[in-house]
Design a protein around this motif. Structure first.
Motif, PDB file in Angstrom:
ATOM      1  N   LYS A 101       0.872  -1.155   0.000  1.00  0.00           N
ATOM      2  CA  LYS A 101       0.000   0.000   0.000  1.00  0.00           C
ATOM      3  C   LYS A 101       0.918   1.215   0.000  1.00  0.00           C
ATOM      4  O   LYS A 101       1.783   1.339   0.865  1.00  0.00           O
ATOM      5  CB  LYS A 101      -0.885  -0.005   1.246  1.00  0.00           C
ATOM      6  N   ILE A 102       0.733   2.088  -0.965  1.00  0.00           N
ATOM      7  CA  ILE A 102       1.703   3.173  -1.137  1.00  0.00           C
ATOM      8  C   ILE A 102       1.030   4.542  -1.024  1.00  0.00           C
ATOM      9  O   ILE A 102       0.023   4.815  -1.686  1.00  0.00           O
ATOM     10  CB  ILE A 102       2.415   3.052  -2.498  1.00  0.00           C
ATOM     11  N   PHE A 103       1.595   5.349  -0.166  1.00  0.00           N
ATOM     12  CA  PHE A 103       1.107   6.723  -0.004  1.00  0.00           C
ATOM     13  C   PHE A 103       2.193   7.693  -0.443  1.00  0.00           C
ATOM     14  O   PHE A 103       3.297   7.654   0.076  1.00  0.00           O
ATOM     15  CB  PHE A 103       0.788   7.013   1.464  1.00  0.00           C
ATOM     16  N   ILE A 104       1.865   8.530  -1.390  1.00  0.00           N
ATOM     17  CA  ILE A 104       2.772   9.630  -1.728  1.00  0.00           C
ATOM     18  C   ILE A 104       2.276  10.862  -0.977  1.00  0.00           C
ATOM     19  O   ILE A 104       1.094  11.200  -1.054  1.00  0.00           O
ATOM     20  CB  ILE A 104       2.785   9.910  -3.243  1.00  0.00           C
ATOM     21  N   ILE A 105       3.141  11.471  -0.235  1.00  0.00           N
ATOM     22  CA  ILE A 105       2.749  12.708   0.450  1.00  0.00           C
ATOM     23  C   ILE A 105       3.549  13.845  -0.180  1.00  0.00           C
ATOM     24  O   ILE A 105       4.743  14.027   0.093  1.00  0.00           O
ATOM     25  CB  ILE A 105       2.995  12.630   1.968  1.00  0.00           C
ATOM     26  N   ALA A 106       2.878  14.543  -1.081  1.00  0.00           N
ATOM     27  CA  ALA A 106       3.549  15.599  -1.842  1.00  0.00           C
ATOM     28  C   ALA A 106       3.686  16.863  -1.001  1.00  0.00           C
ATOM     29  O   ALA A 106       2.884  17.107  -0.096  1.00  0.00           O
ATOM     30  CB  ALA A 106       2.744  15.894  -3.111  1.00  0.00           C
ATOM     31  N   ASP A 107       4.707  17.642  -1.291  1.00  0.00           N
ATOM     32  CA  ASP A 107       4.955  18.900  -0.574  1.00  0.00           C
ATOM     33  C   ASP A 107       5.018  18.684   0.934  1.00  0.00           C
ATOM     34  O   ASP A 107       4.315  19.342   1.710  1.00  0.00           O
ATOM     35  CB  ASP A 107       3.877  19.943  -0.904  1.00  0.00           C
ATOM     36  N   SER A 108       5.847  17.764   1.330  1.00  0.00           N
ATOM     37  CA  SER A 108       5.943  17.422   2.754  1.00  0.00           C
ATOM     38  C   SER A 108       6.557  18.525   3.600  1.00  0.00           C
ATOM     39  O   SER A 108       6.603  18.423   4.814  1.00  0.00           O
ATOM     40  CB  SER A 108       6.742  16.132   2.939  1.00  0.00           C
ATOM     41  N   GLN A 109       7.017  19.575   2.937  1.00  0.00           N
ATOM     42  CA  GLN A 109       7.475  20.740   3.708  1.00  0.00           C
ATOM     43  C   GLN A 109       6.290  21.462   4.337  1.00  0.00           C
ATOM     44  O   GLN A 109       6.464  22.334   5.179  1.00  0.00           O
ATOM     45  CB  GLN A 109       8.283  21.710   2.820  1.00  0.00           C
ATOM     46  N   SER A 110       5.066  21.076   3.928  1.00  0.00           N
ATOM     47  CA  SER A 110       3.879  21.790   4.410  1.00  0.00           C
ATOM     48  C   SER A 110       3.181  21.110   5.583  1.00  0.00           C
ATOM     49  O   SER A 110       2.058  21.455   5.901  1.00  0.00           O
ATOM     50  CB  SER A 110       2.864  21.921   3.274  1.00  0.00           C
ATOM     51  N   PHE A 111       3.822  20.139   6.196  1.00  0.00           N
ATOM     52  CA  PHE A 111       3.203  19.492   7.350  1.00  0.00           C
ATOM     53  C   PHE A 111       2.993  20.490   8.492  1.00  0.00           C
ATOM     54  O   PHE A 111       3.901  21.262   8.812  1.00  0.00           O
ATOM     55  CB  PHE A 111       4.116  18.383   7.892  1.00  0.00           C
ATOM     56  N   THR A 112       1.833  20.438   9.121  1.00  0.00           N
ATOM     57  CA  THR A 112       1.733  21.131  10.405  1.00  0.00           C
ATOM     58  C   THR A 112       2.500  20.270  11.400  1.00  0.00           C
ATOM     59  O   THR A 112       2.692  19.075  11.176  1.00  0.00           O
ATOM     60  CB  THR A 112       0.276  21.252  10.888  1.00  0.00           C
ATOM     61  N   GLU A 113       2.956  20.888  12.464  1.00  0.00           N
ATOM     62  CA  GLU A 113       3.700  20.178  13.507  1.00  0.00           C
ATOM     63  C   GLU A 113       2.899  18.952  13.972  1.00  0.00           C
ATOM     64  O   GLU A 113       3.416  17.833  14.065  1.00  0.00           O
ATOM     65  CB  GLU A 113       3.941  21.153  14.674  1.00  0.00           C
ATOM     66  N   GLU A 114       1.618  19.200  14.213  1.00  0.00           N
ATOM     67  CA  GLU A 114       0.712  18.164  14.718  1.00  0.00           C
ATOM     68  C   GLU A 114       0.592  16.984  13.733  1.00  0.00           C
ATOM     69  O   GLU A 114       0.710  15.819  14.122  1.00  0.00           O
ATOM     70  CB  GLU A 114      -0.656  18.820  14.869  1.00  0.00           C
ATOM     71  N   ALA A 115       0.402  17.311  12.473  1.00  0.00           N
ATOM     72  CA  ALA A 115       0.264  16.269  11.449  1.00  0.00           C
ATOM     73  C   ALA A 115       1.574  15.505  11.300  1.00  0.00           C
ATOM     74  O   ALA A 115       1.576  14.284  11.137  1.00  0.00           O
ATOM     75  CB  ALA A 115      -0.153  16.892  10.117  1.00  0.00           C
ATOM     76  N   GLY A 116       2.687  16.239  11.383  1.00  0.00           N
ATOM     77  CA  GLY A 116       4.009  15.609  11.284  1.00  0.00           C
ATOM     78  C   GLY A 116       4.223  14.609  12.409  1.00  0.00           C
ATOM     79  O   GLY A 116       4.702  13.495  12.191  1.00  0.00           O
ATOM     80  N   GLN A 117       3.850  15.009  13.613  1.00  0.00           N
ATOM     81  CA  GLN A 117       3.993  14.113  14.777  1.00  0.00           C
ATOM     82  C   GLN A 117       3.159  12.865  14.590  1.00  0.00           C
ATOM     83  O   GLN A 117       3.558  11.763  14.958  1.00  0.00           O
ATOM     84  CB  GLN A 117       3.562  14.827  16.072  1.00  0.00           C
ATOM     85  N   LEU A 119       2.201  11.491  11.749  1.00  0.00           N
ATOM     86  CA  LEU A 119       2.798  10.610  10.735  1.00  0.00           C
ATOM     87  C   LEU A 119       4.023   9.897  11.309  1.00  0.00           C
ATOM     88  O   LEU A 119       4.262   8.725  11.026  1.00  0.00           O
ATOM     89  CB  LEU A 119       3.198  11.399   9.481  1.00  0.00           C
ATOM     90  N   LEU A 120       4.755  10.629  12.129  1.00  0.00           N
ATOM     91  CA  LEU A 120       5.980  10.077  12.701  1.00  0.00           C
ATOM     92  C   LEU A 120       5.710   8.753  13.411  1.00  0.00           C
ATOM     93  O   LEU A 120       6.483   7.804  13.309  1.00  0.00           O
ATOM     94  CB  LEU A 120       6.574  11.092  13.687  1.00  0.00           C
ATOM     95  N   LYS A 121       4.594   8.701  14.109  1.00  0.00           N
ATOM     96  CA  LYS A 121       4.278   7.478  14.862  1.00  0.00           C
ATOM     97  C   LYS A 121       4.208   6.267  13.955  1.00  0.00           C
ATOM     98  O   LYS A 121       4.698   5.196  14.296  1.00  0.00           O
ATOM     99  CB  LYS A 121       2.955   7.658  15.610  1.00  0.00           C
ATOM    100  N   ILE A 122       3.596   6.457  12.820  1.00  0.00           N
ATOM    101  CA  ILE A 122       3.459   5.307  11.912  1.00  0.00           C
ATOM    102  C   ILE A 122       4.794   5.020  11.190  1.00  0.00           C
ATOM    103  O   ILE A 122       5.101   3.877  10.857  1.00  0.00           O
ATOM    104  CB  ILE A 122       2.272   5.509  10.924  1.00  0.00           C
ATOM    105  N   LEU A 123       5.623   6.053  11.032  1.00  0.00           N
ATOM    106  CA  LEU A 123       6.950   5.826  10.434  1.00  0.00           C
ATOM    107  C   LEU A 123       7.866   5.087  11.410  1.00  0.00           C
ATOM    108  O   LEU A 123       8.734   4.325  11.013  1.00  0.00           O
ATOM    109  CB  LEU A 123       7.610   7.151  10.034  1.00  0.00           C
ATOM    110  N   GLU A 124       7.658   5.347  12.688  1.00  0.00           N
ATOM    111  CA  GLU A 124       8.483   4.687  13.694  1.00  0.00           C
ATOM    112  C   GLU A 124       8.120   3.217  13.849  1.00  0.00           C
ATOM    113  O   GLU A 124       8.966   2.384  14.109  1.00  0.00           O
ATOM    114  CB  GLU A 124       8.329   5.400  15.055  1.00  0.00           C
ATOM    115  N   GLU A 125       6.836   2.930  13.730  1.00  0.00           N
ATOM    116  CA  GLU A 125       6.393   1.538  13.845  1.00  0.00           C
ATOM    117  C   GLU A 125       5.595   1.175  12.612  1.00  0.00           C
ATOM    118  O   GLU A 125       4.368   1.084  12.643  1.00  0.00           O
ATOM    119  CB  GLU A 125       5.500   1.368  15.083  1.00  0.00           C
TER     120      GLU A 125
END
Ligand SMILES: [Zn+2]
Length: 284
Positions: A101-117, A119-125
């Motif tokens: 299952k593939i997600f492209i997240i374009a313009d990732s410089q535009s993450f809000t802090e909250e959204a970034g955090q 996403l981080l959880k799922i990237l960590e695990e």
């Protein structure tokens, strides 16, 4: 001619069928990084494993109907927490049709802090067969915690080869420029001297700045360990020598300066000033 970095490497990943959980495709505006990310995802999901374009999976991606492929863009200015929540809800099911299952997240410089955090959880695990491909102008333009979780893939813009038939003065100048940079200390006298020289090539200013940009990007490519993907193969030896001496940060500064210079020219900036400013910024 190679027009994007990491192609050979990504081919190896496809052959080995062992992709990482997260990638960061980075490059300037005209590098078509989102397009490249899409090609990569298409190849991973393709029934022929090569992005054939004609199999059912490729066709579904093309028409936006593949259940295992999503592209997320900022909602307005930002990538918001609600978007990441939706993504996570969808990720929980795992792939429905393909291997991933593939997600492209374009313009990732535009993450809000909250959204970034979030996403981080799922990237960590990472759960199961899920792959994220983030795109951004540079690794430094996204949240550092996200950048460090991704495998970096520098994407070079497609450039036209300089006309090699003519051997005009400014092309000789370009050929000598990299060697020159190795010795460039950037004191005021040198800057003045170089700026005066370059000023004579006003009409080729765009080509000169584009050349510099490619040169500096190559340094980043080498520094990232993608040596096969450099654009200016003729200058490989010099680029390697320079890349060894510089940090990522040094190189990034040079890339930024060259991009800025090009940008000023597009807004009809004063050539001499733009050059002096550029030279000042790229000294090491
Ligand atoms: Zn296919």
């Amino acid at each position: 001619m190679k027009n994007w970095v990491g192609e050979d490497f990504l081919k190896q990943i496809l052959a080995a069928k062992k992709p990482a959980h997260a990638y960061l495709f980075f490059g300037s505006e005209n590098s078509q990084k989102e397009e490249k990310a899409k090609q990569f995802a298409t190849s991973l999901l393709c029934l022929e494993k090569n992005g054939c374009g004609v199999c059912l999976s490729c066709k579904k991606i093309k028409s936006g109907n593949h259940p295992d492929f999503r592209v997320i863009h900022p909602d307005g200015e930002k990538i918001k927490i609600s978007q990441i929540r939706n993504l996570k809800a969808e990720a929980r099911y795992g792939p429905l049709e393909g291997d991933w299952k593939i997600f492209i997240i374009a313009d990732s410089q535009s993450f809000t802090e909250e959204a970034g955090q979030s996403l981080l959880k799922i990237l960590e695990e990472p759960e199961g067969e899920i792959i994220f491909i983030l795109t951004a102008p540079n690794p430094s333009s996204i949240l550092p915690t996200l950048a460090s979780r991704c495998q970096w893939v520098p994407i070079q813009p497609s450039v036209q080869e300089h006309d090699s038939e003519k051997n005009s003065a400014w092309q000789t100048l370009l050929r000598e420029m990299p060697e020159d940079f190795l010795k460039f200390a950037g004191n005021s006298f040198e800057i003045f001297e170089k700026a005066s020289l370059l000023e004579d090539y006003q009409e080729n200013r765009e080509a000169i700045f584009k050349f510099l940009l490619s040169f500096f990007r190559d340094l980043m490519v080498i520094k990232s360990g993608w040596e096969d993907g450099i654009l200016l193969e003729k200058f490989q030896r010099i680029e390697k020598e320079m890349a060894d001496k510089l940090t990522f940060y040094d190189i990034q500064k040079k890339i930024d300066a060259a991009e800025e210079a090009l940008n000023y020219l597009n807004h009809s900036g004063n050539f001499r000033l733009v050059i002096e400013n550029l030279l000042y910024k790229i000294k090491t």
